[in-house]
Motif scaffolding. Structure first.
Motif, PDB file in Angstrom:
ATOM      1  N   ARG A 102       0.684  -1.267  -0.008  1.00 19.34           N
ATOM      2  CA  ARG A 102       0.100   0.023  -0.050  1.00 19.34           C
ATOM      3  C   ARG A 102       1.055   1.245   0.020  1.00 19.34           C
ATOM      4  NH1 ARG A 102      -5.135  -1.118   3.618  1.00 19.34           N
ATOM      5  NH2 ARG A 102      -5.530  -3.349   2.885  1.00 19.34           N
ATOM      6  N   SER A 103       2.122   1.231   0.316  1.00 20.41           N
ATOM      7  CA  SER A 103       2.898   2.231   0.622  1.00 20.41           C
ATOM      8  C   SER A 103       3.576   2.431  -0.711  1.00 20.41           C
ATOM      9  CB  SER A 103       3.862   2.184   1.768  1.00 20.41           C
ATOM     10  OG  SER A 103       3.135   2.229   3.111  1.00 20.41           O
ATOM     11  N   GLY A 104       3.537   1.554  -1.692  1.00 21.18           N
ATOM     12  CA  GLY A 104       4.515   1.676  -2.652  1.00 21.18           C
ATOM     13  C   GLY A 104       5.664   1.028  -2.986  1.00 21.18           C
ATOM     14  N   ASN A 105       6.026   0.381  -1.807  1.00 24.95           N
ATOM     15  CA  ASN A 105       7.301  -0.444  -1.757  1.00 24.95           C
ATOM     16  C   ASN A 105       7.145  -1.815  -2.533  1.00 24.95           C
ATOM     17  OD1 ASN A 105       8.288   1.402   0.241  1.00 24.95           O
ATOM     18  ND2 ASN A 105       6.996   0.122   1.918  1.00 24.95           N
ATOM     19  N   GLN A 106       8.313  -2.074  -3.179  1.00 21.45           N
ATOM     20  CA  GLN A 106       8.372  -3.532  -3.971  1.00 21.45           C
ATOM     21  C   GLN A 106       8.736  -4.542  -2.996  1.00 21.45           C
ATOM     22  OE1 GLN A 106       8.391  -2.964  -7.587  1.00 21.45           O
ATOM     23  NE2 GLN A 106       8.212  -5.016  -7.555  1.00 21.45           N
ATOM     24  N   LEU A 107       7.743  -5.548  -3.264  1.00 20.61           N
ATOM     25  CA  LEU A 107       7.985  -7.010  -2.605  1.00 20.61           C
ATOM     26  C   LEU A 107       8.473  -7.979  -3.395  1.00 20.61           C
ATOM     27  CD1 LEU A 107       4.532  -6.566  -0.824  1.00 20.61           C
ATOM     28  CD2 LEU A 107       6.668  -5.768   0.004  1.00 20.61           C
ATOM     29  N   ASP A 108       8.897  -9.134  -2.863  1.00 25.73           N
ATOM     30  CA  ASP A 108       9.109 -10.266  -3.725  1.00 25.73           C
ATOM     31  C   ASP A 108       8.272 -11.217  -3.796  1.00 25.73           C
ATOM     32  OD1 ASP A 108      11.876  -9.445  -3.993  1.00 25.73           O
ATOM     33  OD2 ASP A 108      12.599 -10.358  -2.101  1.00 25.73           O
ATOM     34  N   THR A 109       7.175 -11.140  -2.991  1.00 25.03           N
ATOM     35  CA  THR A 109       5.954 -11.858  -3.002  1.00 25.03           C
ATOM     36  C   THR A 109       4.733 -10.836  -3.636  1.00 25.03           C
ATOM     37  OG1 THR A 109       5.366 -11.618  -0.710  1.00 25.03           O
ATOM     38  CG2 THR A 109       6.981 -13.677  -1.747  1.00 25.03           C
ATOM     39  N   VAL A 110       3.577 -11.719  -3.955  1.00 23.30           N
ATOM     40  CA  VAL A 110       2.301 -10.812  -4.181  1.00 23.30           C
ATOM     41  C   VAL A 110       1.771 -10.236  -3.037  1.00 23.30           C
ATOM     42  CG1 VAL A 110       0.000 -11.219  -5.112  1.00 23.30           C
ATOM     43  CG2 VAL A 110       1.723 -12.624  -6.018  1.00 23.30           C
ATOM     44  N   ALA A 111       1.525  -8.867  -3.226  1.00 28.06           N
ATOM     45  CA  ALA A 111       0.864  -8.068  -1.919  1.00 28.06           C
ATOM     46  C   ALA A 111      -0.342  -8.790  -1.472  1.00 28.06           C
ATOM     47  CB  ALA A 111       0.700  -6.906  -2.401  1.00 28.06           C
ATOM     48  N   GLY A 112      -0.753  -8.619  -0.280  1.00 26.74           N
ATOM     49  CA  GLY A 112      -1.826  -9.195   0.192  1.00 26.74           C
ATOM     50  C   GLY A 112      -2.928  -8.497  -0.181  1.00 26.74           C
ATOM     51  N   THR A 113      -3.041  -7.309  -0.718  1.00 26.13           N
ATOM     52  CA  THR A 113      -4.132  -6.769  -1.694  1.00 26.13           C
ATOM     53  C   THR A 113      -4.500  -7.116  -2.731  1.00 26.13           C
ATOM     54  OG1 THR A 113      -2.622  -4.994  -2.251  1.00 26.13           O
ATOM     55  CG2 THR A 113      -3.880  -4.571  -0.205  1.00 26.13           C
TER      56      THR A 113
END
Length: 147
Positions: free
Chosen positions: A107-118
C-alpha cells in the motif's frame, strides 16, 4: 410518563399493521422467483462452456479475464494456486503470462518479492470468461469505439 407514549405508539401502529395485512391478503397470490409452483419440476439451465484463448480488453487498466477453468483452484488465506503458474518465478517455465508488477507493491508503494496481500485474491478482479448470454441488457461500447 413512558406509558402514555407507548400507548400512543401502539394506538397508531395497530391500525397500520391491520391495514398492511389486509392489503397483503387482497393483493393476490405469492409469486415464486423461479416462475413455477414448488411441486413443478423444472429443467436445469444450460451449462456454458469456458471459452479458450485470450479476450481483448475493452478499456485501459481492465483486468484481463481468465481464459481457463478455475473450478479446481484453491484460493484462500494460505494458498493461491494461480501463483503456481503466474508468479514471476514460475511463469517463464509454464508459458503463462506473469502478473503485473503492481501486484508486487504494498500500500505504501514498496516493492515486494511476493504478491501483496491486497492482490492475493485474484478473482476479486479477474473472472473466468464463458460464452453465456448477458443477464441484463448492456449498451457498453469499448473506449476505442467511442470517437
Amino acid at each position: 410518563m413512558k406509558l402514555p407514549v407507548i400507548a400512543r405508539i401502539a394506538a397508531f401502529a395497530t391500525p397500520l399493521l391491520v391495514a398492511g395485512l389486509v392489503v397483503a391478503q387482497t393483493s393476490g397470490g405469492i409469486q415464486s422467483l423461479r416462475g413455477a409452483s414448488v411441486d413443478q419440476e423444472l429443467q436445469p439451465p444450460e451449462i456454458y462452456q469456458q471459452q479458450e484463448g485470450r479476450e481483448v480488453r475493452n478499456y485501459r487498466q481492465q483486468p484481463p479475464v481468465i481464459p481457463h477453468s478455475m473450478t479446481q483452484y484453491q484460493i484462500d488465506l494460505r494458498t493461491n494456486q494461480c501463483l503456481s503458474c503466474h508468479d514471476w518465478s514460475n511463469a517463464g517455465d509454464r508459458g503463462a503470462p506473469t502478473l503485473s508488477m503492481t501486484h508486487y507493491l504494498d500500500r505504501s508503494g514498496n516493492q515486494l518479492d511476493t504478491v501483496a496481500g491486497t492482490r492475493w485474491f485474484c478473482n476479486q478482479c479477474h473472472v473466468p470468461q464463458a460464452d453465456a448470454p448477458a443477464l441484463v441488457g448492456n449498451d457498453f461500447e469499448a473506449s476505442s469505439e467511442m470517437r
